[in-house]
Design a protein around this motif. Structure first.
Motif, PDB file in Angstrom:
ATOM      1  N   VAL A 165      41.306  36.738  38.982  1.00  0.00           N
ATOM      2  CA  VAL A 165      40.375  37.702  39.573  1.00  0.00           C
ATOM      3  C   VAL A 165      40.626  37.784  41.076  1.00  0.00           C
ATOM      4  O   VAL A 165      40.728  36.750  41.740  1.00  0.00           O
ATOM      5  CB  VAL A 165      38.904  37.249  39.371  1.00  0.00           C
ATOM      6  N   ALA A 166      40.742  38.991  41.621  1.00  0.00           N
ATOM      7  CA  ALA A 166      40.852  39.153  43.074  1.00  0.00           C
ATOM      8  C   ALA A 166      39.554  39.760  43.587  1.00  0.00           C
ATOM      9  O   ALA A 166      39.025  40.706  42.998  1.00  0.00           O
ATOM     10  CB  ALA A 166      42.034  40.057  43.418  1.00  0.00           C
ATOM     11  N   VAL A 167      39.030  39.207  44.672  1.00  0.00           N
ATOM     12  CA  VAL A 167      37.763  39.712  45.219  1.00  0.00           C
ATOM     13  C   VAL A 167      37.955  40.182  46.652  1.00  0.00           C
ATOM     14  O   VAL A 167      38.505  39.475  47.492  1.00  0.00           O
ATOM     15  CB  VAL A 167      36.657  38.615  45.166  1.00  0.00           C
ATOM     16  N   ASP A 168      37.490  41.422  46.937  1.00  0.00           N
ATOM     17  CA  ASP A 168      37.572  41.999  48.291  1.00  0.00           C
ATOM     18  C   ASP A 168      39.030  42.155  48.733  1.00  0.00           C
ATOM     19  O   ASP A 168      39.325  42.068  49.920  1.00  0.00           O
ATOM     20  CB  ASP A 168      36.793  41.100  49.275  1.00  0.00           C
ATOM     21  N   VAL A 169      39.933  42.401  47.788  1.00  0.00           N
ATOM     22  CA  VAL A 169      41.357  42.529  48.105  1.00  0.00           C
ATOM     23  C   VAL A 169      41.819  43.931  47.698  1.00  0.00           C
ATOM     24  O   VAL A 169      41.936  44.229  46.505  1.00  0.00           O
ATOM     25  CB  VAL A 169      42.196  41.467  47.353  1.00  0.00           C
ATOM     26  N   ALA A 170      42.102  44.794  48.689  1.00  0.00           N
ATOM     27  CA  ALA A 170      42.393  46.200  48.413  1.00  0.00           C
ATOM     28  C   ALA A 170      43.829  46.432  47.967  1.00  0.00           C
ATOM     29  O   ALA A 170      44.158  47.440  47.358  1.00  0.00           O
ATOM     30  CB  ALA A 170      42.078  47.042  49.658  1.00  0.00           C
ATOM     31  N   ASP A 171      44.704  45.468  48.272  1.00  0.00           N
ATOM     32  CA  ASP A 171      46.141  45.670  48.055  1.00  0.00           C
ATOM     33  C   ASP A 171      46.765  44.286  47.852  1.00  0.00           C
ATOM     34  O   ASP A 171      46.364  43.331  48.528  1.00  0.00           O
ATOM     35  CB  ASP A 171      46.713  46.334  49.325  1.00  0.00           C
ATOM     36  N   THR A 172      47.743  44.167  46.955  1.00  0.00           N
ATOM     37  CA  THR A 172      48.344  42.839  46.724  1.00  0.00           C
ATOM     38  C   THR A 172      48.975  42.271  47.990  1.00  0.00           C
ATOM     39  O   THR A 172      49.016  41.056  48.169  1.00  0.00           O
ATOM     40  CB  THR A 172      49.422  42.894  45.618  1.00  0.00           C
ATOM     41  N   HIS A 195      35.239  46.665  47.369  1.00  0.00           N
ATOM     42  CA  HIS A 195      34.427  47.756  47.948  1.00  0.00           C
ATOM     43  C   HIS A 195      35.240  48.641  48.899  1.00  0.00           C
ATOM     44  O   HIS A 195      34.650  49.404  49.660  1.00  0.00           O
ATOM     45  CB  HIS A 195      33.188  47.179  48.654  1.00  0.00           C
ATOM     46  N   HIS A 196      36.561  48.499  48.885  1.00  0.00           N
ATOM     47  CA  HIS A 196      37.403  49.344  49.743  1.00  0.00           C
ATOM     48  C   HIS A 196      37.811  50.616  48.993  1.00  0.00           C
ATOM     49  O   HIS A 196      38.470  50.525  47.959  1.00  0.00           O
ATOM     50  CB  HIS A 196      38.674  48.595  50.162  1.00  0.00           C
ATOM     51  N   GLY A 197      37.441  51.764  49.568  1.00  0.00           N
ATOM     52  CA  GLY A 197      37.826  53.034  48.956  1.00  0.00           C
ATOM     53  C   GLY A 197      39.340  53.162  48.843  1.00  0.00           C
ATOM     54  O   GLY A 197      39.859  53.891  47.999  1.00  0.00           O
ATOM     55  N   SER A 198      40.052  52.431  49.690  1.00  0.00           N
ATOM     56  CA  SER A 198      41.513  52.490  49.733  1.00  0.00           C
ATOM     57  C   SER A 198      42.188  51.571  48.712  1.00  0.00           C
ATOM     58  O   SER A 198      43.410  51.424  48.714  1.00  0.00           O
ATOM     59  CB  SER A 198      41.979  52.098  51.138  1.00  0.00           C
ATOM     60  N   ASN A 199      41.394  50.942  47.824  1.00  0.00           N
ATOM     61  CA  ASN A 199      41.965  49.999  46.844  1.00  0.00           C
ATOM     62  C   ASN A 199      43.128  50.635  46.078  1.00  0.00           C
ATOM     63  O   ASN A 199      43.036  51.771  45.603  1.00  0.00           O
ATOM     64  CB  ASN A 199      40.878  49.535  45.853  1.00  0.00           C
ATOM     65  N   ARG A 200      44.236  49.879  45.951  1.00  0.00           N
ATOM     66  CA  ARG A 200      45.465  50.427  45.347  1.00  0.00           C
ATOM     67  C   ARG A 200      45.475  50.347  43.821  1.00  0.00           C
ATOM     68  O   ARG A 200      46.476  50.684  43.193  1.00  0.00           O
ATOM     69  CB  ARG A 200      46.688  49.665  45.893  1.00  0.00           C
ATOM     70  N   LEU A 201      44.405  49.868  43.261  1.00  0.00           N
ATOM     71  CA  LEU A 201      44.280  49.796  41.790  1.00  0.00           C
ATOM     72  C   LEU A 201      45.469  49.053  41.156  1.00  0.00           C
ATOM     73  O   LEU A 201      46.055  49.501  40.183  1.00  0.00           O
ATOM     74  CB  LEU A 201      44.146  51.206  41.197  1.00  0.00           C
ATOM     75  N   TYR A 202      45.785  47.919  41.759  1.00  0.00           N
ATOM     76  CA  TYR A 202      46.917  47.105  41.307  1.00  0.00           C
ATOM     77  C   TYR A 202      46.555  46.198  40.136  1.00  0.00           C
ATOM     78  O   TYR A 202      47.420  45.664  39.457  1.00  0.00           O
ATOM     79  CB  TYR A 202      47.432  46.236  42.469  1.00  0.00           C
ATOM     80  N   ALA A 203      45.250  46.006  39.896  1.00  0.00           N
ATOM     81  CA  ALA A 203      44.832  45.053  38.859  1.00  0.00           C
ATOM     82  C   ALA A 203      44.752  45.737  37.496  1.00  0.00           C
ATOM     83  O   ALA A 203      44.662  46.958  37.414  1.00  0.00           O
ATOM     84  CB  ALA A 203      43.469  44.462  39.216  1.00  0.00           C
ATOM     85  N   LYS A 204      44.778  44.924  36.433  1.00  0.00           N
ATOM     86  CA  LYS A 204      44.665  45.504  35.090  1.00  0.00           C
ATOM     87  C   LYS A 204      43.343  46.247  34.936  1.00  0.00           C
ATOM     88  O   LYS A 204      43.283  47.323  34.367  1.00  0.00           O
ATOM     89  CB  LYS A 204      44.785  44.403  34.020  1.00  0.00           C
TER      90      LYS A 204
END
Lengths: 317, 317
Positions: B79-86, B107-116
Motif C-alpha cells: 500500500v502506498a499512502v500520500d504518494v502521487a508518483d512512484t 489526495h493529489h489530483g496529479s496522482n499518476r495512477l500507478y497502483a493496481k
C-alpha cells in the motif's frame, strides 16, 4: 451577579435597545470579533448598536466592520466583551463607562467581576466561542460577515488553532464558521502570514544579538531603543519577538529584555512546560501566566541582564 | 482501477495480511501520519504490517512510531499512502516496489495512477483525512497514538489549519482527534514553533540581503553556498525561507534565488492570488502550482537575478 448560560445572556440582550459594546484597548482579533459579531446580530434584530474602543482599530481589522452603517444614539445598555478589568477599557472608555457596565461577556478566569452581570467561561479558548453561543440563542442568522468576525476571534486567540487552549469545541466552531462562508484563509494570511518590513528588520537585529545561556536551555534577546530607530519598528511589534525567543530548538526559557524610552527594562519570559514563567518573574516583582510572564527592571542594560540571568539560573537549579 | 469509497478500501484491507506500507521519500507529517495510523490499525486487527521509507525519518516524528513493535514478514500486499508518483517513493523503494503497488491512497489530483487500485480524494486537505475514514470503516478503535498520527497529517498539510485547502471536514476531524487524546499542542510546538539555531542564523543572513522590487510588490531573497557555510544550515531549511519571502507586507511575489553546490541557481516563487507563480516559472522552463512554483537558472548570480526580475516585471505588466 453571575449569569449561568448563553441562553440567559441572549434573553437579557433581547430586552435591550441602544446598546453600546465596549472592546478592550490595544484591540485584538478576539475582542473585535466579539464586538462586531454582536453588533451585527443586534442590528439585524432591528436594534441600535455600536462598538466603541478607546484606541484606534488597526486597518487590518477593517473587514470586520467596514460595511456596518452606524446610527447615532444615546447608550442605554452597556456590554463589555473580552474585557477582564475596567482598566483594560483604556483611559477614555474607562472614565465614561467603567462604573456602569451592565453586562460583561468574557473568558478570562481573572475577570474582576466589575459589571452588573457577568457571563464567564474560562474554558473558552476565545471569547468568540461564547459569543457564537449567545448569537445562536438570539436566533439571528449567522451571515458570512458574522462568521468572519467569529472566525477571526477563534483563530487569533489560538495562534490559528495551535495552542493548548484549543478544545474540540473550538475546532467545531471553526468548521461551522467556514461552512457559513468565513474567508478563513484570507483572514489567516492577514493575521499570521504578513510581516512588515520594519518588523523583519527588527527581527534581523534581534537575531544578530541572540544569546544562548545555560547549555542552550535559555535564549536571551535584547531590544534597545536604538534598534527601534534603526528598524523603523516600535514596541507594538515586540510580542512576536518575545514568541521568537522560545522557538529556538532546545530552549525552555525564552527571555526578551526590552529597553523602554525612560531607560528602564521590560522583561518578557516565554517558556515551555513545565517551566513556570510567572514563578521566575514573581522573584523580580512581576507575574503573569505559567508560560508567559513579565516584570520590570531598572539599572544599566548589563545590570538588568545580570539580575534576569541570575533569577533564571536559580530557577533552573 | 479506481476505488470509489473508503468503505471499499477497508474491505480490501480486511482481506489482506503481511502488509507493507510505503510512504514518500523526504517524508513529511502527512505521509508518515497516514503510514503509521494505518500500520497501527492493521496490527490491532491481528495482522502483520510495517512502514517503509527510502529516506531516514527525522527524529521529530519519533512519537508517531517509537512504541510500535515490528515483526519480520515477507510483504504480500503493498500500500502506498500520500504518494502521487512512484518516483516519489525514492530510489530504493521505487526499485523494489514501484511496479507492484497493490493499493494507493492519496489526495493529489496529479496522482499518476500507478497502483493496481487507487482511492483518490483531491478535496482532502491531507491524505490523513482519507485515512481516518478508512480506519473508521475498518472498525478498529482510534487510540491516542492513532489520533496523534492523524492529527499530525491534518495539521502539517494545512499549516496548522491555516491554508485555503482547509474545509469544515478538516476542522471536524481535528476536533475528533483532540477528543481521542491527540497531544495537539505538543505536536504543533514541534512542527511549527521550533526553529534550529542554524536556521535562525540563515534567516538573519537572508534578511540582511532582502531586496524589494517593483514598488514593493516583489521581494527577492538570495541564498548562497557561503551563507549555508556561515550559518551551519543547509538546503533542507530553505522551504521556510521561500515562505518568508511572501510574508513581507505588500508583497505579491516572493522570490528566492538559491545557489546550488554546482553553481547553478534554483528559483522558488511564492505568490498571493491572483499572481500565477507557475506561469512566471513556465517562461523560464519551470513549473508548479499557482501559488508555489520553481525553475532552474544558470550563469552568474547577477545574470540569474536579471533573468528572474525581467520575467517577473513582464508578468506584472
Amino acid at each position: 451577579m453571575m449569569i449561568d448560560s448563553p441562553k440567559k445572556v441572549a434573553e437579557i440582550l433581547k430586552e435591550q435597545n441602544n446598546i453600546l459594546i465596549l472592546v478592550h484597548a490595544h484591540p485584538d482579533g478576539d475582542t473585535l470579533g466579539c464586538g462586531f459579531s454582536l453588533c451585527r446580530s443586534l442590528i439585524s434584530m432591528g436594534k441600535k448598536a455600536r462598538v466603541s474602543c478607546s484606541d484606534p482599530i488597526p486597518s487590518k481589522y477593517g473587514y470586520l466592520f467596514n460595511d456596518i452603517e452606524e446610527t447615532a444614539f444615546e447608550p442605554e445598555f452597556i456590554v463589555a466583551v473580552d474585557v477582564a478589568d475596567t482598566k483594560l477599557l483604556g483611559k477614555e472608555n474607562e472614565e465614561f463607562y467603567g462604573n456602569r457596565v451592565d453586562l460583561c461577556i468574557d473568558h478570562h478566569g481573572s475577570n474582576r467581576l466589575y459589571a452588573k452581570r457577568t457571563y464567564l467561561d474560562a474554558n473558552a479558548a476565545a471569547a468568540c466561542e461564547i459569543l457564537l453561543q449567545v448569537i445562536k440563542e438570539l436566533g439571528v442568522e449567522i451571515t458570512k460577515e458574522t462568521a468572519d468576525c467569529i472566525y477571526t476571534g477563534l483563530s487569533t486567540d489560538t495562534g490559528c488553532f495551535r495552542y493548548s487552549n484549543v478544545t474540540p469545541r473550538t475546532m467545531i466552531m471553526g468548521a461551522e464558521m467556514i461552512e457559513k462562508g468565513a474567508s478563513h484563509s484570507d483572514i489567516n494570511t492577514v493575521m499570521f502570514d504578513t510581516k512588515t518590513k520594519s518588523y523583519l528588520e527588527l527581527q534581523r537585529l534581534c537575531l544578530e544579538g541572540l544569546e544562548m545561556h545555560f547549555n542552550g536551555k535559555c535564549s536571551l534577546i535584547t531590544v534597545t531603543q536604538d534598534m527601534f530607530k534603526k528598524s523603523g519598528s516600535d514596541e507594538s511589534e515586540c510580542d512576536a519577538i518575545a514568541s521568537l525567543s522560545r522557538q529556538v530548538e532546545g530552549v525552555v526559557i525564552g527571555a526578551t529584555l526590552r529597553e523602554r524610552a525612560d531607560g528602564s527594562f521590560k522583561v518578557s519570559l516565554r517558556t515551555h512546560a513545565p517551566v513556570d514563567a510567572s514563578a521566575i518573574c514573581g522573584k523580580m516583582n512581576g507575574g503573569g501566566h505559567p508560560r508567559a510572564a513579565g516584570c520590570q527592571l531598572t539599572g544599566t542594560l548589563e545590570e538588568a541582564k545580570a539580575t534576569l540571568l541570575k533569577n533564571i539560573e536559580e530557577y533552573l537549579k
